[in-house]
Design a protein around this motif. Structure first.
Motif, PDB file in Angstrom:
ATOM      1  N   LEU A  56       0.807  -1.214   0.000  1.00  0.00           N
ATOM      2  CA  LEU A  56       0.000   0.000   0.000  1.00  0.00           C
ATOM      3  C   LEU A  56       0.848   1.276   0.000  1.00  0.00           C
ATOM      4  CD1 LEU A  56      -2.920  -0.881   2.450  1.00  0.00           C
ATOM      5  CD2 LEU A  56      -3.008  -0.648  -0.032  1.00  0.00           C
ATOM      6  N   VAL A  83      -8.794   4.252   3.643  1.00  0.00           N
ATOM      7  CA  VAL A  83      -8.104   3.028   4.056  1.00  0.00           C
ATOM      8  C   VAL A  83      -8.356   2.748   5.535  1.00  0.00           C
ATOM      9  CG1 VAL A  83      -5.849   1.951   4.365  1.00  0.00           C
ATOM     10  CG2 VAL A  83      -6.367   3.194   2.257  1.00  0.00           C
ATOM     11  N   VAL A  87      -9.907  -0.655   6.984  1.00  0.00           N
ATOM     12  CA  VAL A  87      -9.217  -1.458   7.998  1.00  0.00           C
ATOM     13  C   VAL A  87     -10.124  -1.704   9.209  1.00  0.00           C
ATOM     14  CG1 VAL A  87      -7.337  -1.423   9.676  1.00  0.00           C
ATOM     15  CG2 VAL A  87      -6.895  -0.815   7.294  1.00  0.00           C
ATOM     16  N   THR A 130     -10.185  -2.086   0.401  1.00  0.00           N
ATOM     17  CA  THR A 130      -9.213  -2.366   1.465  1.00  0.00           C
ATOM     18  C   THR A 130      -9.747  -3.430   2.416  1.00  0.00           C
ATOM     19  OG1 THR A 130      -8.348  -0.104   1.353  1.00  0.00           O
ATOM     20  CG2 THR A 130      -7.878  -1.366   3.348  1.00  0.00           C
ATOM     21  N   LEU A 134      -8.065  -7.227   3.006  1.00  0.00           N
ATOM     22  CA  LEU A 134      -7.647  -7.692   4.331  1.00  0.00           C
ATOM     23  C   LEU A 134      -8.394  -8.958   4.731  1.00  0.00           C
ATOM     24  CD1 LEU A 134      -7.367  -4.287   6.232  1.00  0.00           C
ATOM     25  CD2 LEU A 134      -5.519  -5.687   5.296  1.00  0.00           C
ATOM     26  N   ASN A 139      -5.852 -11.185   7.071  1.00  0.00           N
ATOM     27  CA  ASN A 139      -5.179 -10.254   7.990  1.00  0.00           C
ATOM     28  C   ASN A 139      -6.135  -9.551   8.935  1.00  0.00           C
ATOM     29  OD1 ASN A 139      -2.780 -10.843   6.695  1.00  0.00           O
ATOM     30  ND2 ASN A 139      -2.893  -9.065   5.328  1.00  0.00           N
ATOM     31  N   ASP A 148      -0.108  -2.076  10.383  1.00  0.00           N
ATOM     32  CA  ASP A 148       0.872  -1.911   9.309  1.00  0.00           C
ATOM     33  C   ASP A 148       0.234  -1.334   8.056  1.00  0.00           C
ATOM     34  OD1 ASP A 148       2.845  -2.884  10.918  1.00  0.00           O
ATOM     35  OD2 ASP A 148       2.887  -4.900  10.040  1.00  0.00           O
ATOM     36  N   ARG A 149      -0.969  -1.795   7.730  1.00  0.00           N
ATOM     37  CA  ARG A 149      -1.649  -1.297   6.532  1.00  0.00           C
ATOM     38  C   ARG A 149      -1.921   0.206   6.646  1.00  0.00           C
ATOM     39  NH1 ARG A 149      -0.753  -6.103   5.678  1.00  0.00           N
ATOM     40  NH2 ARG A 149       1.192  -5.029   5.280  1.00  0.00           N
ATOM     41  N   GLU A 152       1.450   2.004   6.288  1.00  0.00           N
ATOM     42  CA  GLU A 152       1.917   2.005   4.905  1.00  0.00           C
ATOM     43  C   GLU A 152       1.194   3.067   4.080  1.00  0.00           C
ATOM     44  OE1 GLU A 152       1.047  -1.889   3.625  1.00  0.00           O
ATOM     45  OE2 GLU A 152       2.294  -2.838   5.149  1.00  0.00           O
ATOM     46  N   THR A 153      -0.113   3.113   4.247  1.00  0.00           N
ATOM     47  CA  THR A 153      -0.903   4.069   3.459  1.00  0.00           C
ATOM     48  C   THR A 153      -0.538   5.504   3.808  1.00  0.00           C
ATOM     49  OG1 THR A 153      -2.729   2.491   3.360  1.00  0.00           O
ATOM     50  CG2 THR A 153      -3.233   4.789   2.872  1.00  0.00           C
TER      51      THR A 153
END
Length: 356
Positions: A56, A83, A87, A130, A134, A139, A148-149, A152-153
């Motif tokens: 991402l 995002v 999530v 997203t 996942l 995840n 983490d996602r 990262e974004t």
């Protein structure tokens, strides 16, 4: 010949990149910045933060190198928000719904509904996507991977925004120049064709073609308004912010559209009418034609001598309208032409008033 043009056009496009500081050069620069942002985001995510599968980060970096700095900053907030929503949605579904299939369908459905909120803009679709990624990757039940996602974004988006804002932030001044040139030329051509119709050197059927040309001018007016919008937006939050010269000239040209349309309607109706009293006499038509030809030159080049001449011709038309001659007193057509013609002169003579 057409085949040859297809082969040579890419090289011509590339040549303009080096010769002209315009759209082509900006496209290459923005593409290079997007590639650099993706590489930097990937390096930071993998080598510095050592995040697992940080796909991402480069994705967000690429899509945040937008056409303007303002859009990059706005896109950063929208992307991170979308995002984050995906999530959180995936995390909730992963904890509450044991079936991956059911969770996947529910997350996509709810995510796309949430993403339709206009505050997310074009990034809204990523709420559902997203969450779907996942859930399908398994995840959604691992808080560390979810965090983490998000990281990262936010990282990739921030890198894209900063790079776009710091390294030659995009401006769109050349759009103003191109739009001004095209619109000025089109208005000048239409005024000259209208002058020919007024003088009687064109058949009445030419009025239909004149209306078609008028639609072309309307299209160029819309393009000019878009160019002004891009230029003004390009200055928001831009380190190279500057007021582009020529914006006032283009605004002035746009302001000519309403009286120009009224003038052509009046000329067309007079030219196509079977009632003689609607069409001005030969001398009056000559004055109006001369006025329109002078205005065509003013629209194209801003010639001050032609503008002075136009003022004098407007005064002569006013005199004709109040002079009790057999040629003019019964002419409704001259009065209908005189008002929009006068407005064209006024707007070309006082550009600041049209811009306000």
């Amino acid at each position: 010949m057409n085949a040859r043009n297809r082969w040579t056009s890419p090289f011509a496009w590339l040549g303009r990149v080096f010769r002209v500081p315009g759209e082509e050069r900006r496209s290459v620069l923005q593409t290079a910045k997007a590639a650099a942002a993706a590489v930097i985001a990937w390096i930071v995510a993998t080598s510095v933060l050592q995040l697992p599968q940080p796909f991402l980060a480069p994705y967000a970096a690429v899509f945040l190198v937008q056409a303007t700095v303002y859009r990059s900053v706005r896109g950063w907030a929208q992307q991170v928000g979308a995002v984050t929503g995906g999530v959180l949605l995936a995390a909730g579904a992963g904890q509450l719904i044991p079936s991956v299939t059911v969770a996947l369908g529910l997350v996509v459905f709810v995510g796309l509904l949430i993403g339709s909120w206009r505050g997310f803009g074009d990034s809204g679709v990523w709420v559902g996507i997203t969450g779907m990624l996942l859930i399908s990757y398994g995840n959604a039940t691992e808080p560390v991977l979810l965090a983490d996602r998000l990281l990262e974004t936010a990282l990739g988006a921030a890198i894209g925004v900063v790079l776009n804002a710091v390294v030659l932030p995009p401006l769109h001044g050349e759009r103003l120049k191109e739009a001004t040139s095209r619109l000025a030329s089109a208005i000048g051509d239409v005024l000259e064709e209208t002058a020919a119709l007024v003088r009687g050197s064109e058949p009445p059927e030419a009025a239909d073609l004149l209306h078609e040309r008028l639609r072309d001018v309307r299209s160029l007016v819309a393009e000019a308004e878009e160019a002004i919008g891009w230029t003004r937006e390009g200055r928001y939050l831009n380190l190279r912010r500057r007021r582009e010269t020529g914006e006032g000239q283009l605004v002035n040209l746009i302001s000519l559209w309403p009286p120009l349309a009224q003038l052509i309607d009046a000329v067309s109706e007079a030219a196509q009418s079977d009632q003689p009293f609607r069409h001005p006499g030969e001398y009056a038509r000559g004055v109006v034609g001369e006025l329109l030809e002078a205005l065509a030159e003013v629209a194209r080049s801003g010639d001050p001598d032609k503008l002075d001449h136009s003022r004098g011709l407007v005064e002569e038309i006013d005199h004709l309208l109040v002079t009790p001659t057999d040629e003019v007193t019964t002419s409704i057509g001259l009065g209908a032409m005189a008002l929009p013609a006068r407005r064209l002169v006024q707007r070309l003579d006082h550009p600041d008033s049209s811009e306000a």
